[in-house]
Design an enzyme around this catalytic site. Structure first.
Site, short mmCIF file in Angstrom:
data_model
loop_
_atom_site.label_atom_id
_atom_site.label_comp_id
_atom_site.label_asym_id
_atom_site.label_seq_id
_atom_site.Cartn_x
_atom_site.Cartn_y
_atom_site.Cartn_z
N ARG A 132 0.86 -1.19 0.00
CA ARG A 132 0.00 0.00 0.00
C ARG A 132 0.89 1.23 0.00
NH1 ARG A 132 -4.42 -1.60 -1.73
NH2 ARG A 132 -5.30 0.42 -1.20
N HIS A 174 13.54 -2.46 -1.73
CA HIS A 174 13.05 -2.52 -3.12
C HIS A 174 14.03 -3.36 -3.94
CE1 HIS A 174 10.88 -1.20 -6.64
NE2 HIS A 174 12.03 -0.95 -7.23
N GLU A 203 7.78 10.65 0.38
CA GLU A 203 6.42 10.64 -0.20
C GLU A 203 6.37 9.96 -1.56
OE1 GLU A 203 3.68 13.98 -0.43
OE2 GLU A 203 4.45 14.52 1.56
C1 GRF Z 1 10.48 -8.17 -1.94
O1 GRF Z 1 11.05 -8.42 -3.20
C2 GRF Z 1 10.58 -6.71 -1.59
O2 GRF Z 1 11.75 -6.11 -2.05
C3 GRF Z 1 9.40 -6.12 -2.32
O3 GRF Z 1 8.37 -7.07 -2.15
C4 GRF Z 1 8.95 -8.36 -1.98
C5 GRF Z 1 8.43 -8.90 -0.69
O4 GRF Z 1 8.81 -10.24 -0.46
N1 GRF Z 1 9.09 -4.81 -1.81
P1 GRF Z 1 8.62 -10.89 0.97
O5 GRF Z 1 7.14 -10.73 1.35
O6 GRF Z 1 9.51 -10.20 1.92
O7 GRF Z 1 8.97 -12.33 0.78
#
Ligand code: GRF
Length: 212
Positions: free
Chosen positions: A94, A112, A145
């Site tokens: 979200r 990320h 943001e």
């Molecule tokens: C990961 O690749 C993270 O970087 C991205 O969403 C994915 C989440 O994976 N924001 P998990 O739920 O931690 O296994």
């Protein structure tokens, strides 16, 4: 370790990054502990992983709120009730309201799966392959943001192989994420890294904020 920072982890799904943080907090000299895990989805597998580890969990379903602000206010209330110092987004799907970002300014981290500022947004691994980059990786940054755009705390690099498809590259990056997020949280929780305006400052004796 005394005076560990209390962390609230926000998830929406599988929770593999959450598990890597839980495992890191088992080290006696780790500077953070997980106080609560919040999910916007009741069926997020990560909730079970947190419960297995004896960590308090709560589901706050965004669909039962009218808009982002009241949903985010409920998140903040739950985080405050758990006396949280730092918030870690770990696959939380979200977008936060400006009020939430302000509330946790300098205290909220996100991971990320790309080397930011390249490939912000969804499916960065597919777009890295499409662009033909030879190195990709993961980034942990303070939340701002704009999505996936906050000041960078730590990055980990992985090769992109000519044989890679999206799944293969995603798996290699995910393995790096699992090393990187604990490192980045340790840097912030221990006071070795902190937000300073648009950048992150590091203490002189800080461990290097990158992995390869
Ligand atoms: C990961 O690749 C993270 O970087 C991205 O969403 C994915 C989440 O994976 N924001 P998990 O739920 O931690 O296994």
């Amino acid at each position: 370790m005394n005076g560990r920072k209390r962390v609230g982890v926000l998830i929406s799904g599988r929770g593999s990054n959450l598990v890597s943080l839980i495992e890191a907090t088992r080290a006696p000299d780790y500077a953070a502990e997980i106080a609560i895990v919040l999910s916007n989805r009741a069926n997020a597998a990560g909730l079970l992983r947190a419960q297995d580890a004896g960590i308090e969990t709560r589901v706050i379903d965004h669909k039962s709120f009218h808009g982002r602000e009241p949903f985010d206010a409920a998140l903040t209330q739950a985080l405050r009730n758990a006396n949280v110092d730092l918030v870690c987004n770990a696959g939380f799907m979200r977008l936060h309201s400006p009020g939430f970002v302000r509330e946790w300014h300098g205290r909220q981290l996100n991971i990320h799966p790309s080397l930011l500022p390249a490939f912000r947004g969804l499916r960065p691994q597919a777009r890295a392959l499409e662009a033909g980059v030879r190195i990709s990786g993961a980034t942990v940054h303070f939340v701002a943001e704009e999505m996936d755009a906050g000041p960078i705390i730590a990055q980990g690099a992985v090769p992109v192989l000519t044989s890679d498809d999206e799944d293969a590259l995603s798996a290699r990056i995910l393995a790096m994420e699992h090393r990187l997020y604990p490192l980045a949280l340790q840097l912030v929780a221990s006071g070795a890294a902190w937000l300073d305006g648009a950048h992150v400052n590091f203490a002189k004796d800080s461990p290097p904020p990158f992995l390869m």
